[in-house]
Motif scaffolding. Structure first.
Motif, short mmCIF file in Angstrom:
data_model
loop_
_atom_site.label_atom_id
_atom_site.label_comp_id
_atom_site.label_asym_id
_atom_site.label_seq_id
_atom_site.Cartn_x
_atom_site.Cartn_y
_atom_site.Cartn_z
N ARG A 121 60.38 45.88 176.13
CA ARG A 121 60.93 45.06 175.20
C ARG A 121 62.49 44.74 175.18
NH1 ARG A 121 58.12 46.92 169.51
NH2 ARG A 121 58.67 44.78 169.07
N PRO A 122 62.80 44.05 176.34
CA PRO A 122 64.16 43.72 176.39
C PRO A 122 64.59 42.60 175.27
CG PRO A 122 62.73 42.53 177.93
CD PRO A 122 61.62 43.25 177.24
N VAL A 123 65.97 42.15 175.46
CA VAL A 123 66.45 41.22 174.53
C VAL A 123 67.19 40.11 175.28
CG1 VAL A 123 66.63 42.66 172.67
CG2 VAL A 123 68.51 42.76 173.93
N ASP A 124 66.61 40.15 176.62
CA ASP A 124 67.38 39.05 177.59
C ASP A 124 67.37 37.72 176.97
OD1 ASP A 124 64.42 39.60 177.97
OD2 ASP A 124 64.86 38.48 179.56
N ILE A 125 66.32 37.08 176.34
CA ILE A 125 66.12 36.02 175.89
C ILE A 125 67.03 35.44 174.70
CG2 ILE A 125 64.24 34.16 174.90
CD1 ILE A 125 62.10 35.86 176.36
N SER A 163 59.24 33.90 171.70
CA SER A 163 59.78 35.40 171.20
C SER A 163 59.95 35.24 169.75
CB SER A 163 61.01 35.80 171.78
OG SER A 163 61.60 36.91 171.13
N VAL A 164 59.51 36.03 168.99
CA VAL A 164 59.58 36.10 167.48
C VAL A 164 60.94 36.36 167.26
CG1 VAL A 164 58.97 37.08 165.30
CG2 VAL A 164 57.37 36.65 166.98
N GLY A 165 61.56 37.47 167.77
CA GLY A 165 63.01 38.04 167.33
C GLY A 165 63.89 37.07 167.80
N ASP A 305 49.71 42.61 166.70
CA ASP A 305 49.84 43.84 165.55
C ASP A 305 48.46 44.40 164.95
OD1 ASP A 305 52.73 43.92 166.16
OD2 ASP A 305 53.21 42.86 164.45
N ILE A 327 50.77 39.94 175.00
CA ILE A 327 52.07 39.99 174.42
C ILE A 327 53.00 41.46 174.82
CG2 ILE A 327 53.77 39.89 172.46
CD1 ILE A 327 51.81 37.50 172.53
C1 UD1 Z 1 57.90 40.75 166.49
C2 UD1 Z 1 57.44 41.76 165.45
C3 UD1 Z 1 56.29 42.73 166.18
C4 UD1 Z 1 55.28 41.92 166.82
C5 UD1 Z 1 55.81 40.90 167.84
C6 UD1 Z 1 54.92 39.97 168.72
C7 UD1 Z 1 59.08 42.09 164.01
C8 UD1 Z 1 60.03 42.98 163.41
N1 UD1 Z 1 58.47 42.47 164.95
O1 UD1 Z 1 58.66 41.65 167.52
O2 UD1 Z 1 55.56 43.27 165.13
O3 UD1 Z 1 54.36 42.52 167.58
O4 UD1 Z 1 57.01 40.06 167.20
O5 UD1 Z 1 54.11 39.16 167.65
O6 UD1 Z 1 58.76 40.97 163.31
N2 UD1 Z 1 60.57 39.54 175.31
C9 UD1 Z 1 61.34 39.42 176.40
N3 UD1 Z 1 62.92 39.19 176.15
C10 UD1 Z 1 63.25 38.99 174.97
C11 UD1 Z 1 62.40 39.05 173.88
C12 UD1 Z 1 61.19 39.61 173.99
O7 UD1 Z 1 60.79 39.72 177.52
O8 UD1 Z 1 64.42 38.83 174.80
C13 UD1 Z 1 59.08 39.91 175.24
C14 UD1 Z 1 58.74 41.13 174.73
O9 UD1 Z 1 58.84 42.18 175.57
C15 UD1 Z 1 57.16 41.05 174.54
C16 UD1 Z 1 57.20 39.31 173.97
O10 UD1 Z 1 58.42 38.65 174.89
O11 UD1 Z 1 56.43 41.01 175.60
C17 UD1 Z 1 57.35 38.88 172.58
O12 UD1 Z 1 58.13 39.60 171.99
P1 UD1 Z 1 58.81 39.23 170.55
O13 UD1 Z 1 58.00 38.03 170.11
O14 UD1 Z 1 60.24 38.95 170.89
O15 UD1 Z 1 58.57 40.34 169.63
P2 UD1 Z 1 59.35 41.18 168.66
O16 UD1 Z 1 60.34 40.04 167.66
O17 UD1 Z 1 60.32 42.41 169.21
#
Ligand code: UD1
Length: 417
Positions: A121-125, A163-165, A305, A327
């Motif tokens: 779960r990185p935050v690079d994006i 990416s949701v976040g 989820d 995911i």
């Molecule tokens: C949110 C939800 C979580 C759900 C997920 C996917 C919240 C608080 N959490 O998590 O319950 O399981 O969406 O529906 O709303 N990724 C990257 N780099 C990034 C960001 C994401 O590689 O900077 C990858 C993640 O590792 C994962 C995928 O992208 O494999 C999707 O992640 P993301 O949609 O960002 O999930 P969260 O926002 O963390």
């Protein structure tokens, strides 16, 4: 440490009221940092993650009153831009304060959330997209030090992956950026739509211009806002599965059925009988459960989820089923525990092959993450005898009054200290 004791197998019958969405509340709470005016939020769920986010906001200088699901937040004197590891480590959504703090102060220091049991779960994006708004950042000793020397400047950003976040962080940050921002390949989870509706109530200028593209025109100052958080669709989906697995008969209230259309279609294919009304879903579980293949995907696909929960149901199907987890790379932590209860599931990469016809046996179990924990509760409801589930602090992060809600519909479940 607290644990749950469950005596199965009992048919669930009655009505369950769904709480407000945790995953909608978290970005909305982070977004309140943008405002110098009061914000009134209703229908927040009483779960640990919300408590953690409130503590994080308080540590940043927010004044908050929280009582009976209603929250009043006053950020007029909010003046800190440092989010500590202690508050971000247990909840990844802590990274969502980065966007609003940068938009407001032009500088922020926020702890990296780190990995967790379901993947790296990185935050690079998030970070790469913020840099397109003019943000420079360095990572020093586990903290993101980010600054925008000329303030945030609107830009065109195409997310490399949904990416949701990252979508949430960028939407929030862009509302105060200079000029226009266009974000494409956005996540369109209903919780993101709820965040956008909330921001519009705060006076921000946002508009969806195509299915996954949003246009945001920066404003200088937001206004006072009142918002009621949407229902928790994952909680609702979990209780729908609970009904199907126990051959139960449940009315799920306070929901918007069309938001759960994918889940409803899957459950119908499996054999459950489902009828919907405006704010209600009625489900009657069938004795015979049909096998099905599922892959998780961003909304409107099947949610990751709910993957663990639906897997428990498929263990009882008449034939083999396949689940592909697209995911998170490591989201099968529940499988070993389910196999200890008599399931026959084998994993190969991101695929789980589930042999059907399982008669779950009660056992002492260990929860590993939020959704894995609840899948063990579901299996325990279907298993004859007494099961105990340890490490339920995971459950308390995201399910409001789980045992109370289940008890009300006939489950024999209690919390042990
Ligand atoms: C949110 C939800 C979580 C759900 C997920 C996917 C919240 C608080 N959490 O998590 O319950 O399981 O969406 O529906 O709303 N990724 C990257 N780099 C990034 C960001 C994401 O590689 O900077 C990858 C993640 O590792 C994962 C995928 O992208 O494999 C999707 O992640 P993301 O949609 O960002 O999930 P969260 O926002 O963390």
């Amino acid at each position: 440490m607290q644990k749950l004791e469950v005596f199965g197998a009992i048919r669930l019958k009655g009505q369950i009221n769904i709480s407000g969405s945790k995953n909608a509340s978290l970005p909305i709470l982070a977004a309140t940092l943008l405002s110098k005016k009061k914000v009134f939020l209703n229908n927040l769920p009483k779960v640990k993650d919300i408590e953690t986010m409130i503590n994080l906001l308080k540590s940043l200088g927010s004044m908050i009153k929280f009582n009976k699901r209603k929250l009043i937040i006053d950020n007029s004197k909010q003046n800190k831009n440092f989010a500590s590891y202690n508050l971000v480590k247990t909840m990844r959504a802590g990274i969502l304060v980065l966007g609003p703090l940068l938009a407001k102060f032009g500088y922020a220091k926020v702890s990296l959330p780190g990995g967790c049991s379901i993947g790296t779960r990185p935050v690079d994006i998030h970070l790469k997209a913020l840099s397109k708004l003019g943000v420079k950042y360095k990572i020093i000793q586990g903290y993101v030090h980010a600054f925008a020397p000329k303030g945030l400047i609107g830009s065109k950003i195409n997310f490399p992956k949904i990416s949701v976040g990252a979508t949430e962080n960028l939407i929030i940050a862009s509302t105060l950026a200079k000029g226009t921002t266009i974000l494409s390949n956005c996540a369109i989870e209903p919780e993101i739509k709820d965040l956008v509706n909330f921001l519009i109530k705060m006076g921000c200028n946002l508009k969806w211009i195509s299915k996954r593209t949003i246009q945001i025109i920066g404003i200088n100052q937001s206004k006072e806002a009142i918002h009621s958080i949407m229902f928790d669709r994952i909680e609702a989906g979990t209780y729908l599965v609970a009904a199907a697995i126990t051959e139960g008969n449940l009315k799920i209230k306070n929901v918007i059925p069309y938001i759960l259309q994918t889940e409803i279609n899957v459950l119908r294919k499996i054999g459950a009988k489902i009828t919907t009304k405006k704010n209600e879903i009625k489900i009657v579980g069938n004795k015979k459960i049909k096998n099905i293949n599922i892959k998780t995907a961003p909304y409107p696909g099947f949610p990751t989820d709910l993957q663990a929960q639906i897997m428990v149901l498929l263990c009882k199907a008449n034939k083999k089923s396949l689940i592909r987890e697209d995911i998170f790379e490591n989201r099968f932590m529940h499988v070993a525990e389910l196999n200890r209860m008599g399931a026959k599931i084998s994993i190969s990469g991101n695929k789980a092959l589930i042999n059907g016809n399982t008669k779950f046996e009660a056992a002492e179990l260990m929860a590993t993450d939020l959704r894995a924990s609840v899948s063990l509760v579901l299996a325990a409801l279907a298993a004859k005898g007494k099961s105990q589930i340890n490490r339920i602090y995971h459950l308390d992060r995201g399910y409001e009054s789980l045992e109370k809600k289940l008890k009300k519909v006939g489950a024999r479940i209690r919390r042990l200290n």
